[in-house]
Design an enzyme around this catalytic site. Structure first.
Site, PDB file in Angstrom:
ATOM      1  N   ASP A 148       0.818  -1.212   0.000  1.00 30.24           N
ATOM      2  CA  ASP A 148       0.000   0.000   0.000  1.00 30.24           C
ATOM      3  C   ASP A 148       0.852   1.263   0.000  1.00 30.24           C
ATOM      4  O   ASP A 148       2.075   1.204   0.106  1.00 30.24           O
ATOM      5  CB  ASP A 148      -0.916   0.005   1.240  1.00 30.24           C
ATOM      6  CG  ASP A 148      -0.201  -0.476   2.510  1.00 30.24           C
ATOM      7  OD1 ASP A 148      -0.875  -0.964   3.423  1.00 30.24           O
ATOM      8  OD2 ASP A 148       1.048  -0.364   2.555  1.00 30.24           O
ATOM      9  N   ASP A 174      -7.967  -3.162  13.898  1.00 33.10           N
ATOM     10  CA  ASP A 174      -9.340  -3.480  13.483  1.00 33.10           C
ATOM     11  C   ASP A 174      -9.366  -4.695  12.564  1.00 33.10           C
ATOM     12  O   ASP A 174     -10.330  -4.918  11.845  1.00 33.10           O
ATOM     13  CB  ASP A 174      -9.988  -2.270  12.794  1.00 33.10           C
ATOM     14  CG  ASP A 174      -9.189  -1.827  11.575  1.00 33.10           C
ATOM     15  OD1 ASP A 174      -9.593  -0.846  10.918  1.00 33.10           O
ATOM     16  OD2 ASP A 174      -8.153  -2.452  11.268  1.00 33.10           O
ATOM     17  N   HIS A 198      -7.635  -5.399   9.893  1.00 33.41           N
ATOM     18  CA  HIS A 198      -7.490  -5.251   8.448  1.00 33.41           C
ATOM     19  C   HIS A 198      -6.151  -5.789   7.967  1.00 33.41           C
ATOM     20  O   HIS A 198      -5.177  -5.805   8.706  1.00 33.41           O
ATOM     21  CB  HIS A 198      -7.669  -3.789   8.012  1.00 33.41           C
ATOM     22  CG  HIS A 198      -6.528  -2.890   8.432  1.00 33.41           C
ATOM     23  ND1 HIS A 198      -6.735  -1.665   8.994  1.00 33.41           N
ATOM     24  CD2 HIS A 198      -5.184  -3.012   8.344  1.00 33.41           C
ATOM     25  CE1 HIS A 198      -5.583  -1.089   9.249  1.00 33.41           C
ATOM     26  NE2 HIS A 198      -4.617  -1.880   8.861  1.00 33.41           N
ATOM     27  N   GLU A 210     -10.014  -2.061   4.932  1.00 33.20           N
ATOM     28  CA  GLU A 210     -10.698  -1.730   6.172  1.00 33.20           C
ATOM     29  C   GLU A 210     -11.948  -2.587   6.355  1.00 33.20           C
ATOM     30  O   GLU A 210     -12.423  -3.187   5.391  1.00 33.20           O
ATOM     31  CB  GLU A 210     -11.092  -0.251   6.161  1.00 33.20           C
ATOM     32  CG  GLU A 210      -9.918   0.684   5.920  1.00 33.20           C
ATOM     33  CD  GLU A 210      -8.971   0.768   7.103  1.00 33.20           C
ATOM     34  OE1 GLU A 210      -8.661   1.890   7.517  1.00 33.20           O
ATOM     35  OE2 GLU A 210      -8.535  -0.278   7.612  1.00 33.20           O
TER      36      GLU A 210
END
Lengths: 436, 289
Positions: free
Chosen positions: B72, B141, B143, B148
């Site tokens: 990313d 979270d 991911h 997400e």
């Protein structure tokens, strides 16, 4: 980009296994050079997708920016103030020889001389880029003749002048052309000095205070008019006094114009200044410290002495005092005195001084010109012919301490031409002009 | 899946680095056969990168025939910004090893057409023959990369808006100022990582414990996108003790019991210096040459 396509195709050099002085700190980082400039390797990697063409292992040494000596009167038998036809070649000789002491840019300094000398000599010392042939000439430093009689030191009394009558016109009459001039040292207590300082500053010439009996107020006013430098702090000025610190008080003055930075040179050869004095000055104003080479001590020795004397001052500070600060004084810090991306580099350091104590190893020196190896060893002088730089000694003055402390027999000083103020090395032949 | 549990962060990093090293060397890459490696950013893989650099400096590993694809990159952050993932990879990995710049691929968050950039990235992976081993991390979270909660589990490389959890977690890199954190990023999709022949996820620290629990002890759920790897044939999770804090004792005991078997993946530890098997220390001792 400088050189356009040619520069892009120039070979990329990567210096590995070294510490570089960058951002006030010594970091274990590789140094990348291309086409005489320091290169950003991240940009090279992601934009040009290139690797280095050549890698050189620096053996764990420090790479520092080339030293900049803003006050050097000659050396290796050459005296810049001598009005001969061969001044140009004399400058070239000194430029070549000081490379091995880590100096890659300098200001040839002329002491108080009659106008004929200035008119003859100044045109022969043009600003010149450095290279493998020698250090670069940044411009001439004119030390005198507008200085104090009481603090003239070794300067000849007969040729001292004032600009009381015609201010800047007197200056022009004396020096002739100011084209090649970079720094002028004067005594601010002389009448109409403010006009002169302003006129010189307006021409981009750095004005320095020295050889003066000015009190603090006169010095502050001179700074307000544009002065930015103090020539060999402590020497040839009134000593610090607690009720009137004189020029020395500029280091902690609160009357300086906002944003103005005052620099000061100190001859850190262990003789012109007591190490305690060096420490006081450095602690009072570390950002302004500049190292000057002094008399027979070359720059690299002075840097090491400064580091030793101000124990607690870091290697980084000592190196910056001889490179970054002079560059800042002369407004050159984007290109000289640093190892930031885009700064001048050269061809790269030559290997030298293997297996030396860390700060004596390669101060392999990029900078304006070619790189050079530092002479190793902290324990003795360079093995080259003694270089003479910095202040002249007044002939006939007490040379006792000098002779006692004359370094090893390998140092022979050549005379200083017409002044004949040479020193005898322990086994060397007497300098012309006789000895005390 | 294989769940590898080490005592501390440093040991987990070392195990992961050894695994990558062995995989590359056993693959025996060459000029016509590159080892394709997917790489993460963030604080978790730093220890692993340091060990890999150490192996390179010792001459045990080379990246000459390795192609890398990062997961990313932020949108709109200048490439030379100190917090961009380009800067991260340069400072923490690329500048220390012998990888050729042409063999590294990171998404360009400043491209004129962001989706075209993402599509081109997928093409590059395909052209390189697919990813051999994709190394990744996990967010608090749950991911993977910037996929997400709510991301499709068959997604491809695309633009994503960051969730508040992620922005909060990343604020520490931007002087704690939420306003400075980029809000969008380009990311490989869950499907993109699933296409890799092997996946290794690094998970360390107590703050990741709940996400790990959700990823491996609960069902496949697009709210915890790492859970998609329950359906990958070849996944390795490498963690430290703290990351297992939310797991059942039964799970932890089972996989700790398997460490004897799993350690055979890193012992013997191969080196390019010697072609034959190199007897090396057990994985409990720190690596030394």
């Amino acid at each position: 980009m400088r050189g356009g396509q040619g520069a892009v195709r120039a070979p990329v050099l990567q210096f590995t296994n070294c510490r570089i002085l960058r951002g006030r700190a010594l970091l274990w980082e590789d140094l990348w050079v291309r086409g005489g400039r320091i290169l950003d390797p991240e940009k090279l990697f992601f934009e040009e997708r290139r690797v280095a063409d050549e890698q050189r292992d620096c053996g764990g040494c420090i790479l520092a920016p080339g030293f900049i000596d803003v006050q050097i009167n000659g050396g290796f038998g050459v005296d810049f103030s001598q009005a001969t036809e061969g001044v140009g070649s004399g400058v070239a000789l000194v430029a070549r020889r000081i490379l091995s002491h880590g100096v890659t840019s300098f200001c040839p300094t002329l002491v108080t001389s009659p106008p004929e000398v200035y008119h003859k000599v100044l045109p022969q010392i043009p600003v010149k880029s450095g290279g493998p042939h020698g250090a670069g000439v940044l411009g001439v430093h004119l030390e005198g003749p507008f200085i104090s009689r009481e603090k003239r030191g070794a300067h000849p009394e007969a040729h001292l002048r004032s600009f009381e009558a015609n201010a800047f016109h007197d200056v022009l009459d004396t020096y002739g052309s100011l084209d090649n001039v970079r720094i002028v040292t004067l005594a601010p207590e002389l009448g109409r000095s403010h006009e002169v300082i302003q006129a010189l500053t307006a021409r981009g010439i750095c004005v320095s205070l020295g050889h003066s009996v000015a009190d603090l107020q006169a010095a502050e006013e001179a700074v307000q008019s544009g002065a930015t430098f103090i020539t060999h702090l402590f020497n040839a000025m009134l000593p610090f006094h607690h009720r009137d610190p004189g020029i020395v008080g500029l280091l902690t003055s609160d009357r300086l114009p906002r944003g103005r930075h005052i620099f000061y040179g100190m001859i850190a050869d262990g003789m012109h200044t007591n190490p305690a004095a060096l420490r006081i000055a450095h602690r009072a104003h570390p950002q302004g410290t500049q190292t000057l080479s002094g008399s027979i001590a070359p720059m690299d020795v002075c840097v090491r002495h400064f580091l030793q004397a101000t124990a607690g001052c870091s290697v980084e500070s000592a190196l910056e005092a001889a490179s970054l600060h002079p560059a800042q004084l002369l407004g050159l810090e984007k290109r000289k005195g640093t190892l930031d991306f885009g700064a001048d580099a050269g061809q790269g350091p030559t290997q030298g001084g293997p297996g030396q104590p860390e700060d004596a190893g390669v101060l392999g020196v990029p900078g304006q010109t070619s790189w050079c190896s530092m002479t190793p060893s902290m324990s003795g002088p360079p093995t080259s012919q003694a270089s003479w730089c910095g202040r002249r000694r007044r002939p006939g003055s007490d040379r006792g301490p000098w002779l006692e402390r004359t370094p090893s027999p390998s140092w022979t000083l050549s005379g200083l031409g017409r002044r004949g103020a040479g020193l005898r090395g322990a086994s060397g032949s007497p300098a012309p002009g006789g000895q005390p | 899946m294989k769940l590898i549990i080490l005592d501390h962060y440093s040991q987990a990093s070392e195990w992961a680095a050894k695994y990558i090293r062995n995989r590359i060397i056993q693959f025996n890459p060459g000029p016509d056969k590159y080892f394709t490696l997917g790489l993460p950013t963030g604080s978790t893989p730093l220890g692993c990168y340091k060990k890999l650099i150490e192996y390179y400096k010792n001459g045990d590993l080379s990246f000459k025939y390795v192609k890398t694809f990062n997961m990313d990159e932020y949108v709109g952050l200048p490439r030379d910004h100190p917090e961009s993932y380009h800067s991260f990879m340069w400072n923490n990995f690329f500048k220390h090893i012998d990888i050729h710049p042409e063999n590294t691929h990171i998404l360009d968050g400043n491209a004129a057409d962001l989706q075209a950039e993402c599509d081109a990235f997928e093409e590059k992976i395909k052209a390189a023959g697919g990813i051999e081993l994709f190394v990744g991390g996990i967010g608090p979270d749950g991911h993977i990369a910037f996929n997400e909660p709510g991301s499709s589990l068959v997604s491809r490389t695309r633009v994503k808006t960051l969730a508040m959890d992620t922005i909060l977690a990343n604020a520490r890199f931007f002087d704690g100022d939420l306003a400075k954190v980029p809000t969008m990023a380009l990311t490989v999709g869950v499907g993109t990582v699933m296409d890799a022949r092997e996946v290794m996820i690094l998970i360390t620290g107590a703050h990741k414990a709940f996400a790990l629990y959700k990823a491996i002890e609960e069902g496949v759920n697009h709210m915890w996108t790492v859970s998609a790897f329950q359906q990958h044939p070849c996944t390795v999770f490498v963690c430290d003790e703290d990351a297992t804090l939310e797991l059942k004792v039964k799970t932890v005991k089972y996989f700790k019991g398997l460490m004897l078997v799993h350690n055979k993946l890193v012992d013997p530890l191969y080196s390019i210096k010697e072609k034959e098997t190199e007897k090396s220390q057990s994985s409990k001792k720190p690596y030394s040459d």
